[in-house]
Design a protein around this motif. Structure first.
Motif, PDB file in Angstrom:
ATOM      1  N   SER A 149       0.844  -1.196   0.000  1.00 37.11           N
ATOM      2  CA  SER A 149       0.000   0.000   0.000  1.00 37.11           C
ATOM      3  C   SER A 149       0.877   1.243   0.000  1.00 37.11           C
ATOM      4  N   VAL A 150       0.296   2.356  -0.392  1.00 36.53           N
ATOM      5  CA  VAL A 150       0.945   3.663  -0.257  1.00 36.53           C
ATOM      6  C   VAL A 150      -0.055   4.656   0.313  1.00 36.53           C
ATOM      7  N   ASP A 151       0.448   5.576   1.122  1.00 36.10           N
ATOM      8  CA  ASP A 151      -0.302   6.764   1.507  1.00 36.10           C
ATOM      9  C   ASP A 151       0.204   7.899   0.637  1.00 36.10           C
ATOM     10  N   LEU A 152      -0.704   8.656   0.063  1.00 37.54           N
ATOM     11  CA  LEU A 152      -0.262   9.763  -0.786  1.00 37.54           C
ATOM     12  C   LEU A 152      -1.234  10.921  -0.729  1.00 37.54           C
ATOM     13  N   VAL A 153      -0.726  12.078  -1.131  1.00 35.72           N
ATOM     14  CA  VAL A 153      -1.524  13.295  -1.218  1.00 35.72           C
ATOM     15  C   VAL A 153      -1.601  13.673  -2.687  1.00 35.72           C
ATOM     16  N   THR A 154      -2.803  13.790  -3.219  1.00 34.80           N
ATOM     17  CA  THR A 154      -2.971  14.139  -4.624  1.00 34.80           C
ATOM     18  C   THR A 154      -2.715  15.632  -4.827  1.00 34.80           C
ATOM     19  N   ALA A 155      -2.659  16.050  -6.082  1.00 35.43           N
ATOM     20  CA  ALA A 155      -2.283  17.420  -6.409  1.00 35.43           C
ATOM     21  C   ALA A 155      -3.224  18.461  -5.804  1.00 35.43           C
ATOM     22  N   ASP A 156      -4.482  18.099  -5.539  1.00 36.26           N
ATOM     23  CA  ASP A 156      -5.417  19.056  -4.940  1.00 36.26           C
ATOM     24  C   ASP A 156      -5.422  19.007  -3.418  1.00 36.26           C
ATOM     25  N   GLY A 157      -4.494  18.230  -2.819  1.00 43.51           N
ATOM     26  CA  GLY A 157      -4.379  18.182  -1.367  1.00 43.51           C
ATOM     27  C   GLY A 157      -5.207  17.106  -0.706  1.00 43.51           C
ATOM     28  N   THR A 158      -5.735  16.165  -1.469  1.00 45.06           N
ATOM     29  CA  THR A 158      -6.533  15.072  -0.907  1.00 45.06           C
ATOM     30  C   THR A 158      -5.630  13.926  -0.461  1.00 45.06           C
ATOM     31  N   PHE A 159      -5.849  13.433   0.761  1.00 46.97           N
ATOM     32  CA  PHE A 159      -5.077  12.302   1.275  1.00 46.97           C
ATOM     33  C   PHE A 159      -5.787  11.006   0.920  1.00 46.97           C
ATOM     34  N   LEU A 160      -5.023  10.039   0.370  1.00 45.22           N
ATOM     35  CA  LEU A 160      -5.582   8.751  -0.031  1.00 45.22           C
ATOM     36  C   LEU A 160      -4.645   7.623   0.384  1.00 45.22           C
ATOM     37  N   THR A 161      -5.204   6.458   0.589  1.00 49.27           N
ATOM     38  CA  THR A 161      -4.427   5.227   0.689  1.00 49.27           C
ATOM     39  C   THR A 161      -4.783   4.363  -0.497  1.00 49.27           C
ATOM     40  N   ALA A 162      -3.770   3.881  -1.198  1.00 50.01           N
ATOM     41  CA  ALA A 162      -3.993   3.039  -2.375  1.00 50.01           C
ATOM     42  C   ALA A 162      -3.395   1.660  -2.119  1.00 50.01           C
ATOM     43  N   SER A 163      -4.159   0.644  -2.437  1.00 49.30           N
ATOM     44  CA  SER A 163      -3.715  -0.743  -2.289  1.00 49.30           C
ATOM     45  C   SER A 163      -4.509  -1.584  -3.278  1.00 49.30           C
ATOM     46  N   ALA A 164      -4.363  -2.897  -3.207  1.00 44.35           N
ATOM     47  CA  ALA A 164      -5.118  -3.773  -4.102  1.00 44.35           C
ATOM     48  C   ALA A 164      -6.615  -3.658  -3.860  1.00 44.35           C
ATOM     49  N   ASP A 165      -7.011  -3.279  -2.644  1.00 40.55           N
ATOM     50  CA  ASP A 165      -8.432  -3.195  -2.289  1.00 40.55           C
ATOM     51  C   ASP A 165      -8.963  -1.765  -2.254  1.00 40.55           C
ATOM     52  N   ARG A 166      -8.113  -0.798  -2.095  1.00 39.50           N
ATOM     53  CA  ARG A 166      -8.527   0.607  -1.992  1.00 39.50           C
ATOM     54  C   ARG A 166      -7.852   1.391  -3.111  1.00 39.50           C
ATOM     55  N   GLU A 167      -8.654   2.042  -3.931  1.00 40.94           N
ATOM     56  CA  GLU A 167      -8.119   2.765  -5.090  1.00 40.94           C
ATOM     57  C   GLU A 167      -7.214   1.847  -5.937  1.00 40.94           C
ATOM     58  N   PRO A 168      -7.730   0.695  -6.370  1.00 38.75           N
ATOM     59  CA  PRO A 168      -6.864  -0.278  -7.059  1.00 38.75           C
ATOM     60  C   PRO A 168      -6.281   0.243  -8.366  1.00 38.75           C
ATOM     61  N   GLU A 169      -7.007   1.098  -9.097  1.00 37.88           N
ATOM     62  CA  GLU A 169      -6.465   1.618 -10.352  1.00 37.88           C
ATOM     63  C   GLU A 169      -5.293   2.567 -10.080  1.00 37.88           C
ATOM     64  N   LEU A 170      -5.419   3.369  -9.036  1.00 38.35           N
ATOM     65  CA  LEU A 170      -4.310   4.235  -8.641  1.00 38.35           C
ATOM     66  C   LEU A 170      -3.123   3.392  -8.167  1.00 38.35           C
ATOM     67  N   PHE A 171      -3.410   2.313  -7.441  1.00 35.95           N
ATOM     68  CA  PHE A 171      -2.343   1.431  -6.972  1.00 35.95           C
ATOM     69  C   PHE A 171      -1.621   0.788  -8.144  1.00 35.95           C
ATOM     70  N   TRP A 172      -2.353   0.437  -9.188  1.00 34.79           N
ATOM     71  CA  TRP A 172      -1.717  -0.084 -10.402  1.00 34.79           C
ATOM     72  C   TRP A 172      -0.762   0.964 -10.971  1.00 34.79           C
ATOM     73  N   ALA A 173      -1.185   2.214 -11.008  1.00 29.62           N
ATOM     74  CA  ALA A 173      -0.395   3.270 -11.642  1.00 29.62           C
ATOM     75  C   ALA A 173       0.855   3.626 -10.865  1.00 29.62           C
ATOM     76  N   VAL A 174       0.754   3.680  -9.522  1.00 28.19           N
ATOM     77  CA  VAL A 174       1.937   4.098  -8.757  1.00 28.19           C
ATOM     78  C   VAL A 174       3.046   3.060  -8.826  1.00 28.19           C
ATOM     79  N   ARG A 175       2.724   1.828  -9.208  1.00 28.53           N
ATOM     80  CA  ARG A 175       3.754   0.799  -9.316  1.00 28.53           C
ATOM     81  C   ARG A 175       4.429   0.863 -10.695  1.00 28.53           C
ATOM     82  N   GLY A 176       5.160   1.957 -10.889  1.00 28.04           N
ATOM     83  CA  GLY A 176       5.900   2.136 -12.127  1.00 28.04           C
ATOM     84  C   GLY A 176       5.832   3.535 -12.695  1.00 28.04           C
ATOM     85  N   ALA A 177       4.777   4.277 -12.373  1.00 20.61           N
ATOM     86  CA  ALA A 177       4.630   5.656 -12.872  1.00 20.61           C
ATOM     87  C   ALA A 177       4.160   6.572 -11.753  1.00 20.61           C
ATOM     88  N   GLY A 178       4.532   6.230 -10.529  1.00 21.95           N
ATOM     89  CA  GLY A 178       3.895   6.806  -9.359  1.00 21.95           C
ATOM     90  C   GLY A 178       4.121   8.268  -9.098  1.00 21.95           C
TER      91      GLY A 178
END
Length: 417
Positions: free
Chosen positions: A119-148
């Motif tokens: 998993s990763v904790d991250l802050v998006t460009a508009d200041g939103t805090f998110l956690t991305a993992s296989a179960d939470r925000e899975p499309e974002l989690f796919w993207a951060v693994r190589g283009a994060g």
């Protein structure tokens, strides 16, 4: 400069940058050779103070904040006889390395750094805090693994840990550069049968003036095969034996040693303050033409700091489906990283010309490029790192998470129109 100590500081920095319209760069480990962790007349979000590490030995996981460097991570995890496969230089930042993929000494056994990411904790460009993992925000989690780096400022990573060492069989074998064609051909055939526990890197360069290298070899052009066997040391000795007995080796430094010491092997070759120029490419295999081109151009190395490194892929790297992460190139046989290095501007133009000439000669055999080895080479080269299909998917995600392309001081993926 915004020196952040926590998520709240990152949120505030991104919101302020958006309100002022200032360019933004993110500095984690500060290891960006093209200088993308800094920007002119803008805001640098510095995460170096966010360097906490928490190992959970029972569940075999570790949480690392974005300012952590590889040496610190290895030191903590090796206390428990475990490691995250990550890089080859200890002062590399874990953030930049992971978000681009993460190749290193354990990759054939355990995969890339992104393959350990839970998993990763991250802050998006508009200041939103998110956690991305296989179960939470899975499309974002796919993207951060190589283009994060394109989709938010990661503040913390959670990794799976793997048993390693603490003693491994590792180190270089050296031959005269004149023997490079024969050494590379034997190496090419030998690695077809080695187990996944062994990861190797070929380096062609002038022998550096290190204490372990006899003075009479300092400055001599050599071809080296550097291995790390992530398994039983005695078994590793048998695996390495055919390579160490080939031809007329000048020096054998492949010995049992602490994994953390082997991880620091390349540190003296990449200090801060030198002048660096890289060109990189993936190739399918070390065919005869590729071997001959490599050997011919290596004989022209002038600087004692310049190198041609060839990373052997396959193993666990290739067992992950290419569509499972944004990282591309899992089917490649080898990744080249050709470095023209000097301590100052003196002679740097000549080194850069040597790098470009070597890279261009190999161009007919390119199959892609590892994004973490790119310099400032433009959108076309970024596209080559991902391929058309992935790039379309990544651009659509960029439009969702960063439509104004605030996070563009990176190997940038522009938002879809």
């Amino acid at each position: 400069m915004a020196y952040c100590t926590g998520v709240t500081d990152v949120v505030a920095a991104l919101r302020w940058a958006r309100n002022t319209g200032l360019p933004v760069a993110v500095r984690s480990g500060g290891h960006s050779f093209p200088g993308q962790s800094l920007c002119e007349d803008g805001l640098v979000i510095d995460l170096s103070a966010m360097n906490g590490i928490r190992v959970d030995p029972e569940n075999r996981t570790v949480r690392a904040q974005a300012g952590v460097r590889l040496g610190a991570l290895d030191r903590e995890t090796q206390h428990f006889g475990m490691a995250v496969p990550a890089g080859i230089v200890t002062h590399t930042g874990i953030a930049g390395l992971t978000l681009g993929g993460g190749i290193g000494w354990l990759m054939r056994k355990y995969g890339l750094t992104v393959d350990q990411l839970l998993s990763v904790d991250l802050v998006t460009a508009d200041g939103t805090f998110l956690t991305a993992s296989a179960d939470r925000e899975p499309e974002l989690f796919w993207a951060v693994r190589g283009a994060g780096s394109n989709f938010g400022v990661v503040t913390e990573f959670e990794f799976r840990l793997n048993p390693v060492g603490p003693t491994v069989l590792a180190g270089p074998l050296l031959w005269p550069m004149e023997d490079a064609p024969e050494v590379l051909r034997f190496y090419r055939d030998w690695i077809t049968a080695v187990p996944d526990e062994l990861t190797t890197v070929v380096v062609l360069r002038k022998a550096p003036p290190l204490p372990a290298i006899p003075p009479e070899l300092h400055g001599r052009r050599v071809v080296t095969v550097i291995g790390c066997y992530a398994g039983d040391v005695e078994t590793g000795q048998e695996v390495v034996r055919p390579m160490r007995e080939f031809g007329r080796p000048l020096l054998d430094l492949c010995v049992p040693k602490p994994f953390v010491r082997h991880q620091a092997m390349f540190d003296p070759s990449f200090p801060s303050g030198w002048w660096y120029y890289f060109r990189a490419c993936d190739v399918g295999r070390l065919g005869d033409e590729v071997v001959d081109i490599t050997a011919e151009h290596a004989l022209r190395i002038a600087s004692p700091l310049s190198t041609c490194g060839i990373f052997h892929l396959g193993g666990a790297v290739a067992r992950v489906g290419d569509d499972e992460t944004a990282f591309s190139g899992r089917g490649a046989g080898h990744t080249y990283n050709i470095n023209g290095n000097r301590t100052s501007a003196d002679g740097f133009d000549e080194e850069r010309a040597w790098v470009r000439g070597t890279w261009s000669a190999l161009e007919p055999y390119h199959t892609g490029v590892y994004v973490n080895f790119l310099m400032e080479e433009g959108a076309g080269r970024v596209g080559q790192a991902y391929g058309e299909d992935k790039l379309r998917r990544l651009r659509a995600l960029k439009r969702h998470y960063d439509p104004a392309n605030v996070l563009r001081s990176n190997q940038n993926i522009a938002p879809a129109a």
